[in-house]
Write an enzyme that holds these catalytic residues in place. Structure first.
Site, PDB file in Angstrom:
ATOM      1  N   LYS A 167      35.914  35.650  52.034  1.00 20.32           N
ATOM      2  CA  LYS A 167      35.638  36.888  52.764  1.00 20.32           C
ATOM      3  C   LYS A 167      34.179  37.351  52.602  1.00 20.32           C
ATOM      4  CE  LYS A 167      40.407  38.093  53.521  1.00 20.32           C
ATOM      5  NZ  LYS A 167      41.523  37.741  52.658  1.00 20.32           N
TER       6      LYS A 167
ATOM      7  N   ASP B 215      42.609  35.409  41.923  1.00 14.98           N
ATOM      8  CA  ASP B 215      42.313  35.235  43.344  1.00 14.98           C
ATOM      9  C   ASP B 215      41.548  36.468  43.807  1.00 14.98           C
ATOM     10  OD1 ASP B 215      42.122  34.923  46.021  1.00 14.98           O
ATOM     11  OD2 ASP B 215      44.251  34.535  46.390  1.00 14.98           O
TER      12      ASP B 215
ATOM     13  N   TYR C  51      49.325  37.373  48.404  1.00 16.27           N
ATOM     14  CA  TYR C  51      48.960  36.389  49.425  1.00 16.27           C
ATOM     15  C   TYR C  51      47.796  35.561  48.912  1.00 16.27           C
ATOM     16  CZ  TYR C  51      47.597  34.199  53.809  1.00 16.27           C
ATOM     17  OH  TYR C  51      47.284  33.271  54.782  1.00 16.27           O
TER      18      TYR C  51
END
Ligand SMILES: *Cc1c(COP(=O)(O)O)cnc(C)c1O
Length: 435
Positions: free
Chosen positions: A270, A242, A147
């Site tokens: 995050k 990522d 993702y």
């Protein structure tokens, strides 16, 4: 045993659905994957969430990993208050931006230059644009089950097993855009090699989660990331690690280099926002100089580098010590052990815990789980029963069978140990009728 969520959450969910799509602002929060009504959270402090009915839950989600320090850490709140008192947004450069940038660069030497954005989605979307701008190529490789945010070209996951040209996962993604994304199974170098043989001169970048944590948790097999880096280099493609999820989750920095990959570009999010919306992308200076105003790749943001968000991120990064990661590792190992023992004791059926530090993936199937195809064979109905029984007993787990558990530094060993009876009951419930 009272059933969660309580009457106030139920009433709020009915009300929220009149205004918000599905009552939520991000689909997984709706509990669609496990059934039932989502818990509406009133507050999150330390290791606990309190819902609007006054029930308390031990938090194993921690805002999908963003809250490394748990809810409302005092040092972060102080930093936010101080920054907010100076103004909420300027739309002009301010010192808190390069302060966070310098903290990041001290921990992530791969960041020659970087740019702040407002989400992980934006960070990855921008990094891909840079890779395309720099190489003059248009295709991007990702891995099935990886993702990378919800930008058009990355909402693609191939059918299991075979490397395939992308088909969109979402309505509204033009086929032509999805077709620029090539998909290989995670942990499958030969499949990646075949993609490079066929499309090598058209591939701008390979995009990878160094530890895949959006299909449960799937750790890279030895040699996978190093081989990926070699293939990309040989074919003139860039690598993008990522690290929106893994950055500062597994160690005070990024995960890729320790796992064999020296990425050209890195994306973060995050944890680096300390609970506020922040993303960042960066990499080798020679590559990042392609970004405007230095170069021809355009990317901008009204609220990018927001001073309050920068202050929150900096407060978290400044506070991190090696001992925090040692503690997170011990807590992760303790929970892993507890889950294994509880599943066995309750004869819960096939069960597998995958773990990287404070990141745990629970699979209701046997090991091994090395890719998306295997992850998807988890028994979703058993997970849903497990989830609801745990929720009823005060454990807040990810409301989806293919998401990870995230521990925070606020979670104590005692709290983990006290959760044992609740986990045992959840494994009993997972067995199903009569169990
Ligand atoms: C969460 C996540 C994203 C997207 O970040 P948002 O802030 O939700 O847009 C991208 N990549 C990975 C690996 C993620 O875990």
């Amino acid at each position: 045993m009272t059933r969660a969520p309580g009457p106030r959450s139920r009433a709020l969910f009915r009300r929220a659905r009149r205004s918000l799509v599905g009552g939520v602002d991000s689909p997984v929060r709706s509990f669609a994957a496990v059934g039932g009504v989502p818990v509406f959270v009133r507050s999150g402090r330390g290791a606990y969430l309190t819902d609007v009915d006054g029930r308390r839950y031990l938090d194993f989600v921690n805002s999908w990993g963003a809250n490394l320090r748990g809810g409302a850490p005092p040092a972060v709140l102080r930093a936010i208050r101080a920054a907010a008192a100076d103004g909420l947004s300027f739309g002009a450069p301010s010192p808190r931006e390069h302060e966070l940038a310098e903290l990041l660069r001290a921990r992530v030497p791969e960041l020659g230059l970087l740019r702040f954005v407002n989400s992980g989605t934006e960070a990855v979307m921008s990094a891909v644009r840079v890779a395309r701008g720099v190489t003059g190529r248009s295709r991007v490789v990702k891995f099935a089950g990886g993702y990378h945010g919800h930008s058009d070209g990355l909402l693609v996951r191939a059918g299991s097993g075979v490397a395939a040209q992308g088909l969109p996962d979402s309505a509204g993604v033009p086929a032509a855009m999805a077709a620029a994304t090539l998909v290989a199974p995670y942990n499958d170098l030969p499949a990646l090699e075949r993609l490079f043989e066929r499309y090598g001169s058209e591939i701008a970048a390979v995009l990878v989660e160094p530890v895949a944590a959006n299909m449960g948790v799937v750790v890279p097999v030895p040699g996978f990331l190093a081989g990926l880096g070699r293939l990309a280099r040989r074919h003139g493609a860039l690598t993008i690690a990522d690290e929106v999820l893994t950055g500062f989750r597994l160690r005070p920095g990024i995960a890729a280099p320790g796992l064999g990959l020296a990425p050209d570009l890195v994306t973060l999010g995050k944890i680096i926002g300390g609970g506020l919306p922040v993303g960042a992308y960066g990499g080798r200076s020679a590559v990042m100089r392609a970004v405007a105003p230095l170069g021809p790749v355009y990317q901008a943001g009204t609220l990018s580098g927001n001073p309050v968000a920068m202050a929150a991120g900096a407060a978290v990064l400044r506070s991190l010590r090696p001992a925090d990661y040692a503690r997170l590792e011990r807590r992760g190992a303790r929970l892993e052990e507890l889950l294994r023992a509880a599943a066995e004791r309750e004869r819960a059926g096939p069960f597998h815990v995958a773990r990287a530090g404070s990141l745990l993936g629970l699979f209701f199937r046997e090991p091994p789980v090395r890719d998306d195809a295997a992850a998807r064979k988890t028994d979703r109905a058993r997970y849903a029963r497990f989830f609801h029984a745990a929720l009823d007993r005060g454990l807040y787990l990810p409301p989806s069978p293919l998401e990870a558990l995230f521990l925070s530094t606020a979670l104590s060993e005692e709290a983990i140990d006290r959760s044992r009876p609740a986990f045992e009951a959840a494994f009993r419930a997972a067995r199903g009728a009569g169990g």
